[in-house]
Design an enzyme around this catalytic site. Structure first.
Site, PDB file in Angstrom:
ATOM      1  N   HIS A   7      -5.360 -13.979   6.132  1.00 21.79           N
ATOM      2  CA  HIS A   7      -4.556 -13.207   7.176  1.00 21.79           C
ATOM      3  C   HIS A   7      -5.792 -12.204   7.565  1.00 21.79           C
ATOM      4  CE1 HIS A   7      -0.673 -14.982   6.177  1.00 21.79           C
ATOM      5  NE2 HIS A   7      -0.839 -14.661   5.010  1.00 21.79           N
ATOM      6  N   PRO A  64       0.842  -1.404   0.008  1.00 16.94           N
ATOM      7  CA  PRO A  64      -0.024  -0.071   0.053  1.00 16.94           C
ATOM      8  C   PRO A  64       0.834   1.415   0.013  1.00 16.94           C
ATOM      9  CG  PRO A  64      -0.798  -1.443   1.483  1.00 16.94           C
ATOM     10  CD  PRO A  64       0.433  -2.018   1.230  1.00 16.94           C
ATOM     11  N   LYS A  81      -1.098   7.798   3.206  1.00 10.14           N
ATOM     12  CA  LYS A  81      -1.221   6.456   3.254  1.00 10.14           C
ATOM     13  C   LYS A  81      -2.350   5.836   4.463  1.00 10.14           C
ATOM     14  CE  LYS A  81       3.326   5.913   1.665  1.00 10.14           C
ATOM     15  NZ  LYS A  81       4.799   5.628   2.018  1.00 10.14           N
ATOM     16  N   ARG A 100       2.033  -9.358   7.514  1.00  7.47           N
ATOM     17  CA  ARG A 100       3.147  -9.062   8.498  1.00  7.47           C
ATOM     18  C   ARG A 100       2.800  -7.978   9.625  1.00  7.47           C
ATOM     19  NH1 ARG A 100       7.428  -6.726   4.593  1.00  7.47           N
ATOM     20  NH2 ARG A 100       8.543  -6.346   6.425  1.00  7.47           N
ATOM     21  N   ARG A 121      16.474   2.617   0.942  1.00  6.27           N
ATOM     22  CA  ARG A 121      15.502   1.897   0.220  1.00  6.27           C
ATOM     23  C   ARG A 121      16.053   1.409  -1.208  1.00  6.27           C
ATOM     24  NH1 ARG A 121      10.733   2.612   2.598  1.00  6.27           N
ATOM     25  NH2 ARG A 121      10.339   0.772   1.804  1.00  6.27           N
TER      26      ARG A 121
END
Length: 265
Positions: free
Chosen positions: A91, A2, A59, A109, A254
DNA sequence: ATCGTTGTTGCAAG
DNA sequence: ACTTGCAACAACGA
């Protein structure tokens, strides 16, 4: 998954199903996703209330329910969704039973999760709680005005990519999106903001706007034929625009891909 | 088995 | 005050 486009997709789908639905009960299957409220508190506060229009900032997904608001941050693997058929996800961590259908939150996660902001109907400071939870968020990247964008960028001295990814500068841009945007604008992700001229920033704003518009339409950062994202996981990627060998490295901690020919340092 | 990960935070150091 | 790097969170696949 996302980033802004994914969360906007969650919001759109929930917007079509959630408003007006009354909450019957909240079932927490894994309290690991609850960040500031117990399963019992969640059930007590939300039961009997109706969901209103979902909102999004960066987000973050905001699900107001007649006073209290459920905040969802999906982290890397979270997915809030509505189902009328009672189907589920392997999940699923939270299942909210509604007067019709269910709202699920699935998250493999559990890097982020769900927050509850209390009822502040008669409280003039009713945004304080929200601000605390969301942290420092810059303006939403979607529909960001070019002059505001320019003014914000000009306040920073760091490298381009880490600045664009900083949610307190602009909210919503993630790793894939920013690589795509830098590539579209032909700017090296490591370039200093201070080295950008007005024309660069104009290009950058155009790239943000067009990449976001397309990504939101797809509900994700799509691997389209003419997009850098399509090749980022190839073993030996070449630039979809010029054919040069694509470079890989780490920028701002990253994983980063860029075209050394289109985006020279 | 060790490494890496599309997100964020907190801490430390430059 | 600003920027950068790292470890941590958690679970899974290569």
């Amino acid at each position: 998954m996302p980033e802004l486009p994914d969360v906007e997709g969650f919001r759109e789908r929930l917007s079509a199903t959630l408003p007006g639905r009354r909450i019957d009960s909240v079932e927490v299957r894994d309290s690991g996703v609850l960040r500031n409220a117990s399963a019992r508190a969640l059930n007590r506060v939300l039961s009997g209330r109706r969901f209103e229009e979902p909102r999004r900032h960066g987000k973050w997904l905001l699900l107001p329910a007649e006073g209290p608001t459920l905040l969802v941050h999906s982290g890397m693997t979270g997915r809030p969704y509505y189902t009328s058929a009672g189907d589920g996800d392997r999940h699923d961590r939270v299942v909210i039973t509604l007067d019709r259908g269910e709202l699920h939150y699935a998250d493999q996660r559990k890097l982020r999760g769900i927050w509850l902001v209390g009822d502040h109907e008669d409280d003039h400071e009713d945004n304080d709680d929200l601000d605390d939870m969301l942290g420092d968020q810059g303006p939403d990247a979607l529909g960001l005005d070019r002059h505001v964008f320019t003014e914000i960028l000009r306040r920073h001295r760091g490298a381009l990519k880490p600045t664009l990814m900083d949610q307190s500068v602009i909210a919503g841009l993630g790793n894939l999106l920013v690589d795509e945007i830098c590539w579209r604008a032909r700017l090296n992700p490591k370039i200093r903001i201070a080295a950008l001229d007005d024309s660069d920033i104009r290009q950058l704003h155009r790239a943000v706007t067009s990449v976001l518009r397309t990504a939101v339409r797809h509900g994700c950062v799509p691997g389209l034929r003419r997009w850098l994202t399509r090749v980022r996981d190839d073993p030996d990627p070449s630039c979809p625009r010029c054919g040069a060998r694509v470079s890989r490295g780490r920028v701002g901690g990253r994983s980063t891909v860029w075209c050394p020919r289109c985006q020279p340092g």
